[in-house]
Write an enzyme that holds these catalytic residues in place. Structure first.
Site, PDB file in Angstrom:
ATOM      1  N   GLU A  29      39.260  24.094 -19.061  1.00 53.34           N
ATOM      2  CA  GLU A  29      38.449  23.663 -17.930  1.00 53.34           C
ATOM      3  C   GLU A  29      38.895  24.385 -16.652  1.00 53.34           C
ATOM      4  OE1 GLU A  29      39.173  19.484 -18.076  1.00 53.34           O
ATOM      5  OE2 GLU A  29      38.359  19.300 -20.101  1.00 53.34           O
ATOM      6  N   LEU A  58      33.987  20.024 -19.592  1.00 53.49           N
ATOM      7  CA  LEU A  58      35.026  19.000 -19.503  1.00 53.49           C
ATOM      8  C   LEU A  58      35.052  18.235 -20.826  1.00 53.49           C
ATOM      9  CD1 LEU A  58      34.336  17.647 -15.911  1.00 53.49           C
ATOM     10  CD2 LEU A  58      35.942  19.424 -16.623  1.00 53.49           C
ATOM     11  N   GLU A  60      37.924  17.815 -23.891  1.00 53.48           N
ATOM     12  CA  GLU A  60      39.205  18.157 -24.505  1.00 53.48           C
ATOM     13  C   GLU A  60      39.095  18.291 -26.029  1.00 53.48           C
ATOM     14  OE1 GLU A  60      39.902  17.036 -20.496  1.00 53.48           O
ATOM     15  OE2 GLU A  60      38.877  15.892 -22.070  1.00 53.48           O
ATOM     16  N   PHE A  83      45.719  17.801 -17.846  1.00 55.24           N
ATOM     17  CA  PHE A  83      46.841  16.874 -17.665  1.00 55.24           C
ATOM     18  C   PHE A  83      47.122  16.208 -19.008  1.00 55.24           C
ATOM     19  CE2 PHE A  83      45.160  17.231 -13.400  1.00 55.24           C
ATOM     20  CZ  PHE A  83      46.298  17.292 -12.609  1.00 55.24           C
ATOM     21  N   ILE A  87      45.035  14.351 -23.188  1.00 51.27           N
ATOM     22  CA  ILE A  87      45.226  14.992 -24.492  1.00 51.27           C
ATOM     23  C   ILE A  87      44.760  14.120 -25.649  1.00 51.27           C
ATOM     24  CG2 ILE A  87      47.555  14.161 -25.056  1.00 51.27           C
ATOM     25  CD1 ILE A  87      48.215  17.040 -25.912  1.00 51.27           C
ATOM     26  N   PRO A  89      41.927  12.785 -26.728  1.00 50.38           N
ATOM     27  CA  PRO A  89      40.807  13.224 -27.572  1.00 50.38           C
ATOM     28  C   PRO A  89      41.170  14.366 -28.517  1.00 50.38           C
ATOM     29  CG  PRO A  89      40.076  12.927 -25.311  1.00 50.38           C
ATOM     30  CD  PRO A  89      41.573  12.840 -25.299  1.00 50.38           C
ATOM     31  N   HIS A 129      47.437  11.158 -15.070  1.00 51.99           N
ATOM     32  CA  HIS A 129      47.829  12.514 -14.701  1.00 51.99           C
ATOM     33  C   HIS A 129      49.349  12.728 -14.752  1.00 51.99           C
ATOM     34  CE1 HIS A 129      43.759  12.292 -13.170  1.00 51.99           C
ATOM     35  NE2 HIS A 129      43.757  13.576 -12.900  1.00 51.99           N
TER      36      HIS A 129
END
Length: 326
Positions: A29, A58, A60, A83, A87, A89, A129
């Site tokens: 992204e 967008l 993941e 960030f 992670i 997904p 984040h």
């Protein structure tokens, strides 16, 4: 030799890998036009073109799936997740495909992919984040988990990760992206994976850490030295598989061990290290193994996050307590 930040070292390693190997493809992204959320990929699309530095939606799951598909067909994809809190997904692709492709095909296919992920807190970011869930990734058979602690290590370990024939999760500590500079020669020389670095030799207590927490751990060793306590500092660097021999050799010399990590305490990777020491190095111990960690809560926001991240004072107190045992 130029002095660069950790984020600049990542950029240098990506550029070197893409120059040396036309099969290396970078995507994620905003990694192209904007150079990534932290500017790790700045200038790469202009240099290598939009076919090799690709802006994705967008999504993941899409990024991790592209990594698996490209890697299975002979490319060397380097995906970026903005960030670590994003992670999750990707776990489907990592668990069910990337980590077992070699086993599933009986070695006919491998999965030479790298997933780069900013890691940890300390930058006053919003929720999701500032995650430190490296233990979750280390639990997946077939994945390597690598966390650099300096510009020099980031450059050499990222090159090694890209050249590795199997999937590597490369966690980049956001708190030290620009905190300090190191001398990095863009010579294309990789550092070994699966090897810990002894950053400081000592005789009284072993301090083990990785990523951003290495800075506080080294500072704690300096403080302990003023009190007459000689601390050996180990940067684990690769968590899966971690360098058991270096850890056990150090504990055999010092007899004491303090493990430091930012992640929550319960189920943290420090427990795995402690278990290995108990199984293979118990007779070397002169004191109980200590852990200095984050707390079993989500990372708090803004000003409170500094109370969550282990401080130099907490590490010093643990080292001091360990040395009370003779």
């Amino acid at each position: 030799m130029p002095r660069v930040t950790l984020i600049e070292a990542v950029n240098m390693a990506l550029a070197r890998a893409m120059t040396d190997d036309a099969g290396v493809v970078v995507f994620g992204e905003d990694v192209g036009v904007n150079g990534g959320v932290f500017r790790a990929t700045v200038g790469l699309q202009q240099r290598f073109g939009p076919a090799r530095v690709i802006d994705t939606p967008l999504a993941e799951l899409l990024i991790s799936g592209l990594c698996v598909g490209m890697a299975s067909q002979g490319l060397k994809p380097v995906g970026e997740i903005q960030f670590m809190g994003f992670i999750y997904p990707c776990i489907d692709q990592l668990v069910n495909h990337a980590s077992r492709l070699r086993n599933r095909t009986q070695g006919r296919l491998s999965c030479p992919m790298v997933l780069r992920v900013p890691h940890g807190g300390g930058i006053r970011a919003p929720e999701h984040h500032s995650e430190s869930t490296e233990a979750m990734l280390a639990h997946i058979p077939g994945l390597r988990v690598v966390i650099p602690s300096s510009p020099e290590h980031a450059y050499g370990l990222l090159l090694a990760a890209i050249r590795d024939p199997d999937p590597v999760i490369f966690l980049e500590p956001t708190r030290i992206y620009r905190a300090a500079k190191g001398e990095v020669d863009d010579d294309g020389v990789a550092l070994p994976l699966d090897a810990a670095f002894v950053l400081r030799e000592g005789r009284d207590v072993t301090l083990i850490s990785w990523g951003a927490m290495v800075r506080e751990t080294l500072a704690a060793a300096d403080t302990l030295d003023t009190e007459g306590i000689s601390a050996e500092v180990i940067d684990l660097a690769t968590l899966k598989p971690f360098d058991e021999d270096t850890v056990l050799a150090s504990v055999a010399r010092t007899g004491r061990c303090v493990i430091v990590h930012e992640a929550a305490r319960t189920g943290g990777f420090g427990g795995e290290i402690a278990a290995v020491i108990a199984e293979r190095g118990l007779i070397s111990l002169l004191a109980p193994i200590a852990r200095v960690t984050g707390y079993d809560t989500v990372m708090p926001l803004l000003r409170l996050e500094q109370h969550y991240i282990p401080s130099v004072g907490r590490i010093v107190a643990a080292g001091r307590a360990a040395c009370r045992f003779n």
